[in-house]
Scaffold this motif. Structure first.
Motif, PDB file in Angstrom:
ATOM      1  N   TYR A 114      18.434 -20.176 -40.107  1.00  0.00           N
ATOM      2  CA  TYR A 114      17.966 -19.471 -41.560  1.00  0.00           C
ATOM      3  C   TYR A 114      16.733 -18.926 -41.534  1.00  0.00           C
ATOM      4  N   PHE A 115      15.820 -19.018 -40.357  1.00  0.00           N
ATOM      5  CA  PHE A 115      14.474 -18.614 -40.461  1.00  0.00           C
ATOM      6  C   PHE A 115      13.951 -17.571 -39.498  1.00  0.00           C
ATOM      7  N   TRP A 116      14.367 -17.544 -38.171  1.00  0.00           N
ATOM      8  CA  TRP A 116      13.747 -16.648 -37.122  1.00  0.00           C
ATOM      9  C   TRP A 116      14.066 -15.403 -37.403  1.00  0.00           C
ATOM     10  N   ASN A 117      15.356 -15.215 -37.788  1.00  0.00           N
ATOM     11  CA  ASN A 117      15.965 -13.497 -37.956  1.00  0.00           C
ATOM     12  C   ASN A 117      15.233 -12.960 -39.002  1.00  0.00           C
ATOM     13  N   ALA A 118      14.912 -13.541 -39.969  1.00  0.00           N
ATOM     14  CA  ALA A 118      14.197 -13.006 -41.167  1.00  0.00           C
ATOM     15  C   ALA A 118      12.757 -12.824 -40.813  1.00  0.00           C
ATOM     16  N   ALA A 119      12.172 -13.732 -40.126  1.00  0.00           N
ATOM     17  CA  ALA A 119      10.735 -14.081 -39.865  1.00  0.00           C
ATOM     18  C   ALA A 119      10.539 -12.659 -38.997  1.00  0.00           C
ATOM     19  N   GLY A 120      11.605 -12.507 -38.022  1.00  0.00           N
ATOM     20  CA  GLY A 120      11.181 -11.375 -37.028  1.00  0.00           C
ATOM     21  C   GLY A 120      11.425 -10.067 -37.691  1.00  0.00           C
ATOM     22  N   ALA A 121      12.354 -10.028 -38.536  1.00  0.00           N
ATOM     23  CA  ALA A 121      12.126  -8.672 -39.203  1.00  0.00           C
ATOM     24  C   ALA A 121      11.014  -8.225 -39.929  1.00  0.00           C
ATOM     25  N   PHE A 122      10.432  -9.394 -40.591  1.00  0.00           N
ATOM     26  CA  PHE A 122       9.144  -9.228 -41.369  1.00  0.00           C
ATOM     27  C   PHE A 122       8.207  -9.013 -40.320  1.00  0.00           C
ATOM     28  N   GLN A 123       8.144  -9.488 -39.128  1.00  0.00           N
ATOM     29  CA  GLN A 123       7.093  -9.485 -38.187  1.00  0.00           C
ATOM     30  C   GLN A 123       7.259  -7.741 -37.773  1.00  0.00           C
ATOM     31  N   LYS A 124       8.336  -7.374 -37.472  1.00  0.00           N
ATOM     32  CA  LYS A 124       8.516  -5.897 -37.173  1.00  0.00           C
ATOM     33  C   LYS A 124       8.225  -5.004 -38.131  1.00  0.00           C
ATOM     34  N   HIS A 126       5.887  -5.692 -40.537  1.00  0.00           N
ATOM     35  CA  HIS A 126       4.403  -5.766 -40.741  1.00  0.00           C
ATOM     36  C   HIS A 126       3.680  -6.288 -39.457  1.00  0.00           C
ATOM     37  N   PRO A 127       3.691  -5.471 -38.455  1.00  0.00           N
ATOM     38  CA  PRO A 127       2.912  -6.136 -37.153  1.00  0.00           C
ATOM     39  C   PRO A 127       1.390  -6.224 -37.483  1.00  0.00           C
ATOM     40  N   GLU A 128       0.676  -5.789 -38.509  1.00  0.00           N
ATOM     41  CA  GLU A 128      -0.614  -6.146 -38.578  1.00  0.00           C
ATOM     42  C   GLU A 128      -0.900  -7.447 -39.174  1.00  0.00           C
ATOM     43  N   ILE A 129       0.357  -8.178 -39.591  1.00  0.00           N
ATOM     44  CA  ILE A 129       0.155  -9.740 -40.362  1.00  0.00           C
ATOM     45  C   ILE A 129       0.378 -10.646 -39.256  1.00  0.00           C
ATOM     46  N   LEU A 130      -0.521 -11.400 -38.989  1.00  0.00           N
ATOM     47  CA  LEU A 130      -0.423 -12.608 -37.995  1.00  0.00           C
ATOM     48  C   LEU A 130       0.275 -13.836 -38.854  1.00  0.00           C
ATOM     49  N   LEU A 131       1.504 -14.120 -38.273  1.00  0.00           N
ATOM     50  CA  LEU A 131       2.390 -15.091 -39.161  1.00  0.00           C
ATOM     51  C   LEU A 131       2.341 -16.163 -38.014  1.00  0.00           C
ATOM     52  N   ASN A 132       1.544 -17.230 -38.735  1.00  0.00           N
ATOM     53  CA  ASN A 132       1.345 -18.717 -38.375  1.00  0.00           C
ATOM     54  C   ASN A 132       2.485 -19.521 -38.691  1.00  0.00           C
ATOM     55  N   VAL A 133       3.236 -20.111 -37.895  1.00  0.00           N
ATOM     56  CA  VAL A 133       4.316 -20.815 -38.246  1.00  0.00           C
ATOM     57  C   VAL A 133       4.229 -22.293 -37.710  1.00  0.00           C
ATOM     58  N   GLU A 134       4.203 -23.507 -38.391  1.00  0.00           N
ATOM     59  CA  GLU A 134       4.275 -24.776 -37.974  1.00  0.00           C
ATOM     60  C   GLU A 134       5.345 -25.831 -38.571  1.00  0.00           C
ATOM     61  N   ALA A 135       5.959 -26.494 -37.686  1.00  0.00           N
ATOM     62  CA  ALA A 135       6.789 -27.401 -38.139  1.00  0.00           C
ATOM     63  C   ALA A 135       6.393 -28.969 -38.294  1.00  0.00           C
ATOM     64  N   GLU A 136       6.659 -29.351 -39.675  1.00  0.00           N
ATOM     65  CA  GLU A 136       6.265 -30.748 -39.778  1.00  0.00           C
ATOM     66  C   GLU A 136       7.211 -31.574 -40.768  1.00  0.00           C
ATOM     67  N   ASP A 137       7.109 -32.704 -40.910  1.00  0.00           N
ATOM     68  CA  ASP A 137       7.663 -33.592 -41.952  1.00  0.00           C
ATOM     69  C   ASP A 137       7.479 -33.113 -43.274  1.00  0.00           C
ATOM     70  N   MET A 138       8.753 -33.122 -44.090  1.00  0.00           N
ATOM     71  CA  MET A 138       8.822 -32.360 -45.551  1.00  0.00           C
ATOM     72  C   MET A 138       7.479 -32.900 -46.232  1.00  0.00           C
ATOM     73  N   LYS A 139       7.291 -34.129 -46.305  1.00  0.00           N
ATOM     74  CA  LYS A 139       6.040 -34.772 -47.231  1.00  0.00           C
ATOM     75  C   LYS A 139       4.774 -34.192 -46.806  1.00  0.00           C
ATOM     76  N   VAL A 140       4.569 -34.054 -45.454  1.00  0.00           N
ATOM     77  CA  VAL A 140       3.588 -33.424 -45.134  1.00  0.00           C
ATOM     78  C   VAL A 140       3.358 -32.181 -45.621  1.00  0.00           C
ATOM     79  N   LEU A 141       4.534 -31.445 -45.500  1.00  0.00           N
ATOM     80  CA  LEU A 141       4.444 -29.668 -45.918  1.00  0.00           C
ATOM     81  C   LEU A 141       3.935 -29.992 -47.178  1.00  0.00           C
ATOM     82  N   GLU A 142       4.606 -30.739 -48.137  1.00  0.00           N
ATOM     83  CA  GLU A 142       4.441 -30.688 -49.416  1.00  0.00           C
ATOM     84  C   GLU A 142       2.885 -30.891 -49.899  1.00  0.00           C
ATOM     85  N   ASN A 143       2.318 -32.027 -49.357  1.00  0.00           N
ATOM     86  CA  ASN A 143       1.062 -32.199 -49.386  1.00  0.00           C
ATOM     87  C   ASN A 143      -0.087 -31.200 -48.901  1.00  0.00           C
TER      88      ASN A 143
END
Length: 306
Positions: A114-124, A126-143
């Protein structure tokens, strides 16, 4: 002259101390900070050793602040807030200067679906944007979203109950039919599609409501469509535990099609007819980054928005 006598004290120790001082419970602080209870105890003991005095009176029934602990709590809670707010302000200046977008994705979902194709299209685009992606537990993400660590997070849609708060907004990032994981020796595996009537009497594995009530809330809402209540089976603390423990001979598990689960010799995924769920993206309404809107437009899934 400045004294550095407590310089070995870390911000994490301060955060643990403040949490225990507010909850007066090592176990509740462990859940709040996503730590183990022994880890909380070890941090407090280490801090008391560094300071040279006790912060808490401990008995088998309760935890209470000492006089020294009370004084330190009153002073440190403001100091830590200033450290955190100062960092977030500086980070905001930094992010806007280098044009970075901080994104958090839940670590139990398959991002490739669900994510990488859309993120890749966005990065293409907007190459000037640094897209910082991290994976974590959902409660950690909410906090972390609440603390402005992330600009947007991607979490299972049953977590919508936790983010329906003033100042937050969400929409679906991806939707797909609800999936039922069934043990391979179960009679239901003979079907290519299941209905709620098929599964209404089957015990369902569950995330512990004491840890996260949203999963049961969502499950009850699903079963309400036929006026039934789910039959609760084994209870686990997280999706991680369910994923690795789903080898039971009798119980089913209800999930989305984006859960990072692969059919094995023990179980099989079967879609549930007439029902969808998926992944939602959540952000703060007050986020001032103009580029966030362009990023969210890469996930044009129709669904309920706040």
């Amino acid at each position: 002259m400045v004294s550095y006598e407590i310089s070995p004290v870390t911000l994490q120790q301060m955060q643990v101390f403040l949490s225990v001082a507010e909850t007066l419970s090592f176990s509740r602080s462990a859940k709040q900070l996503n730590m183990t209870q022994p880890g909380i105890s070890k941090s407090i003991v280490s801090l008391e050793s560094l300071l040279g005095f006790s912060l808490f009176e401990r008995t088998s029934r309760k935890v209470s602040l000492t006089e020294e602990g009370t004084l330190l709590y009153q002073k440190w809670k403001y100091a830590l807030n200033m450290v955190q707010s100062g960092y977030m302000e500086a980070l905001s200046v930094h992010d806007n200067r280098i044009r970075r977008l901080n994104v958090g994705v839940v670590n139990t979902a398959d991002c490739a679906r669900y994510f990488w194709n859309a993120a890749g299209a966005f990065q293409k685009a907007h190459p000037e944007i640094l897209l910082n992606v991290e994976a974590e537990d959902m409660k950690v993400l909410e906090n972390s979203l609440a603390d402005d660590v992330y600009d947007v997070i991607f979490i299972p849609d049953f977590e919508r109950y936790s983010v329906q708060l003033p100042g937050y907004q969400w929409k679906y990032a991806a939707k797909a039919p609800v999936q039922v994981i069934v043990p391979v020796n179960h009679p239901l595996t003979r079907k290519s599609m299941l209905t709620l009537e098929d599964i209404k009497d089957q015990p369902v594995t569950l995330i512990d409501p004491a840890v996260n009530p949203n999963f049961l809330h969502d499950l009850r809402e699903l079963y309400r469509a036929i006026g039934a209540e789910p039959v609760v089976g084994e209870v686990y603390r997280s999706n991680f535990q369910i994923r690795f423990a789903q080898r039971t001979k009798t119980q089913i598990h209800i999930t989305d099609d984006f859960w990072e689960y692969h059919e094995t010799d023990f179980s099989k995924k079967i879609p549930l007819q007439g029902f969808e769920n998926g992944i939602i993206c959540v952000w703060k309404k007050g986020n001032g980054k103009k580029i966030l809107k362009a990023f969210l437009e890469r996930f044009p899934v129709e669904g309920k928005d706040l």
